[in-house]
Design an enzyme around this catalytic site. Structure first.
Site, PDB file in Angstrom:
ATOM      1  N   LYS A 248      33.068  47.186  33.387  1.00  0.00           N
ATOM      2  CA  LYS A 248      32.342  45.914  33.349  1.00  0.00           C
ATOM      3  C   LYS A 248      31.643  45.764  34.698  1.00  0.00           C
ATOM      4  O   LYS A 248      32.239  45.371  35.685  1.00  0.00           O
ATOM      5  CB  LYS A 248      33.326  44.753  33.130  1.00  0.00           C
TER       6      LYS A 248
ATOM      7  N   GLY B  49      28.018  41.936  31.198  1.00  0.00           N
ATOM      8  CA  GLY B  49      28.235  40.540  30.834  1.00  0.00           C
ATOM      9  C   GLY B  49      28.909  39.726  31.919  1.00  0.00           C
ATOM     10  O   GLY B  49      29.058  40.168  33.068  1.00  0.00           O
TER      11      GLY B  49
ATOM     12  N   GLY C  32      31.779  37.737  33.975  1.00  0.00           N
ATOM     13  CA  GLY C  32      33.170  38.007  34.328  1.00  0.00           C
ATOM     14  C   GLY C  32      34.124  37.146  33.529  1.00  0.00           C
ATOM     15  O   GLY C  32      35.150  37.619  33.035  1.00  0.00           O
TER      16      GLY C  32
ATOM     17  N   GLY D 141      35.271  40.199  31.587  1.00  0.00           N
ATOM     18  CA  GLY D 141      36.392  40.476  32.493  1.00  0.00           C
ATOM     19  C   GLY D 141      37.676  39.865  31.959  1.00  0.00           C
ATOM     20  O   GLY D 141      38.738  40.500  31.934  1.00  0.00           O
TER      21      GLY D 141
ATOM     22  N   GLU E  78      36.064  34.656  54.716  1.00  0.00           N
ATOM     23  CA  GLU E  78      35.091  35.733  54.521  1.00  0.00           C
ATOM     24  C   GLU E  78      33.723  35.110  54.228  1.00  0.00           C
ATOM     25  O   GLU E  78      33.576  34.363  53.260  1.00  0.00           O
ATOM     26  CB  GLU E  78      35.534  36.615  53.354  1.00  0.00           C
TER      27      GLU E  78
END
Ligand code: NAD
Length: 469
Positions: free
Chosen positions: A170, A201, A203, A207, A377
């Site tokens: 994916k 596609g 997530g 996913g 981050e």
């Protein structure tokens, strides 16, 4: 315009179960560059069934068959390397020299490294009365991010194939093109039907369908901490193995010696590579407090020297991947200013002369390790320099982080660098620009639990069986 509307399932290019499409935007121009299909759980069911059927034979394949396939994939990859690099540039904005350089080099490096490992790998070992066998785990869901697309797909596909697994990839919705070409490469190389499948596609749809699927044995995920946590929860009910490669806030320690200014400049340039969108980027630069003025001069000069512009042109840095990433990075720069960090290069807004595209100024702050810009981050070209009193203090600051992905030490004395590296609580530490395809890559703490690259990457896709007596 690219129109990639079919998925690769069971050795064929097929239409999605339910037609639905999304546009892909070029981050350098903000113009639509193509269209992809967005899959549904019905597509996942179909791909998982194909992968399960194929596992019956690929899971029993010989090492010779796997070597032959990896060699054929590598040969096809080399034929289309330029095309892959151009796709990376178009989808996520890396300068062409980087897209067709390090990005594609990483992809082919993982295939050639998997080949080297496979030729020597011991799938069986007798220990006393017990035969220990390493067997493929089964059907794997591979979920990848957009920032180093070829690295992240190939570092999963190559060892999974070598281990005898079958898989469903994916790719990221933001950067779907290079994965589509990679699927064509696997097809042209003669990958048996169902061994490799690819569905594009969202997530939250594809996913999630993979993570919760009863017939998927393992998920290998690279991406954000937030999604990694969600996947682990989603996968819990089916007790599948989950390999997580998540974010970081890595420290780059520059030791107090004669190479200081050059090392500060090197670390600053390193941070700006790929527009700062590298999970293991050295985003906290630790320098002796007594040499802060020198560090500021070297870092500001290096950051101001990074040219930013059209990825098709001759610039060192392209845009960041999307409007939403651009806005997140701008918010962090504003936070840095609000919390009193000292701005020494870059800052808010686009670089001068660029009024279209998601371009960010190479930005450097001097701050402290408790600031938001030193703790979270940012995933953009934003560096924070922090002063340390002595080496113990440098190690303390480096380890004072929720993350533990990477670390860097620069200095003239490699033994001294290694001694500091041993005290850093991270999955890897790079010394003076070291690089090795066989070195394991993965995180401590909130940076994840997996180890990819080289032989360690094989273990992600293997079960261990004991046959006793
Ligand atoms: P992301 O977590 O938003 O998305 C990664 C992938 O997960 C995408 O394919 C996405 O579609 C999918 N996804 C989203 N929601 C999902 C869900 N609920 N269930 C299953 N899959 C879902 O990350 P991103 O923005 O694409 O990438 C940037 C992040 O990746 C950064 O945090 C970076 O540090 C991290 N990263 C880590 C490594 C590493 O090896 N440790 C390498 C590169 C990037």
């Amino acid at each position: 315009m690219r129109n990639y509307l079919k998925f690769y399932i069971d050795g064929q290019w097929v239409d999605p179960a339910t037609p639905k499409t999304a546009e892909v935007v070029n981050p350098a121009t903000e113009a639509v560059s193509g269209t992809i299909s967005l899959g549904s759980p019905a597509d996942v069911d179909k791909a998982v069934a194909a992968a399960r059927r194929a596992f019956a034979t690929w899971g029993e394949s010989s090492v010779k068959e796997r070597i032959d396939l990896l060699e054929a994939i590598l040969a096809e990859y080399l034929k289309r390397e330029r095309e892959l690099g151009e796709a990376v540039t178009e989808e996520m904005g890396a300068p062409l020299s980087l897209g067709c350089g390090f990005h594609t080099l990483l992809g082919k490096g993982h295939f050639s490294t998997a080949l080297e490992v496979l030729k020597e790998f011991k799938f069986e070992e007798q220990r006393g009365a017990t035969l220990i066998r390493k067997e493929p785990i089964g059907v794997c869901g591979l979920i990848t991010p957009w920032n180093w697309p070829m690295n992240q797909t190939c570092v999963k596909i190559a060892p999974a194939l070598a281990a005898g697994c079958t898989m469903i990839l994916k790719p990221p919705q933001l950067a779907p093109y290079s994965a589509q070409i990679l699927a064509e490469i696997l097809h042209d190389a003669g990958t048996p039907a169902g061994v490799f499948n690819m569905i594009q596609g969202q997530g939250s749809v594809i996913g999630n369908a993979l993570s919760t699927h009863e017939d998927v044995d393992m998920i290998s995920f690279t991406g954000s901490e937030q999604v990694g946590v969600q996947i682990q929860k989603d996968a819990a009910d089916t007790v599948k193995r989950v390999g997580l490669e998540l974010g970081g806030k890595s420290a780059w320690i520059v030791l107090d010696d004669g190479a200081f200014a050059a090392n500060v400049a090197g670390a600053t340039g390193g941070m700006m590579g790929n527009s700062g969108q590298t999970c293991s980027a050295g985003s906290r630069l630790l320098v002796p407090a007594a040499r802060m003025d020198e560090a500021i001069a070297a870092a500001a000069e290096a950051a101001n020297g990074v040219t930013v512009g059209d990825p098709q042109g001759n610039f060192a840095m392209g845009p960041v991947v999307s409007k939403s990433q651009y806005n997140i990075i701008q918010d962090y720069i504003q936070k840095g200013l609000d919390e009193g960090a000292k701005l020494i290069a870059g800052g808010l807004g686009r670089p001068e002369g660029l009024d279209k595209g998601w371009f960010v100024k190479p930005t450097v702050f001097v701050g402290t390790n408790d600031m938001v810009i030193a703790r979270e981050e940012i995933f953009g070209p934003v560096l924070v320099i922090i002063g340390y009193e002595n080496e113990d203090d440098a190690v303390r600051i480096a380890n004072d982080s929720d993350f533990g992905l990477g670390g860097y030490v620069s200095g003239e004395d490699a033994d001294k660098c290694r001694a500091v590296a041993k005290r850093m609580r991270t999955g890897a530490v790079w010394i003076n620009g070291g690089f090795d395809f066989h070195a394991p890559f993965g995180g401590y703490k909130r940076s994840g639990n997996g180890r990819e690259w080289g032989e360690y990457g094989f273990h992600e896709y293997l079960e261990i069986k004991a046959i006793i007596g």
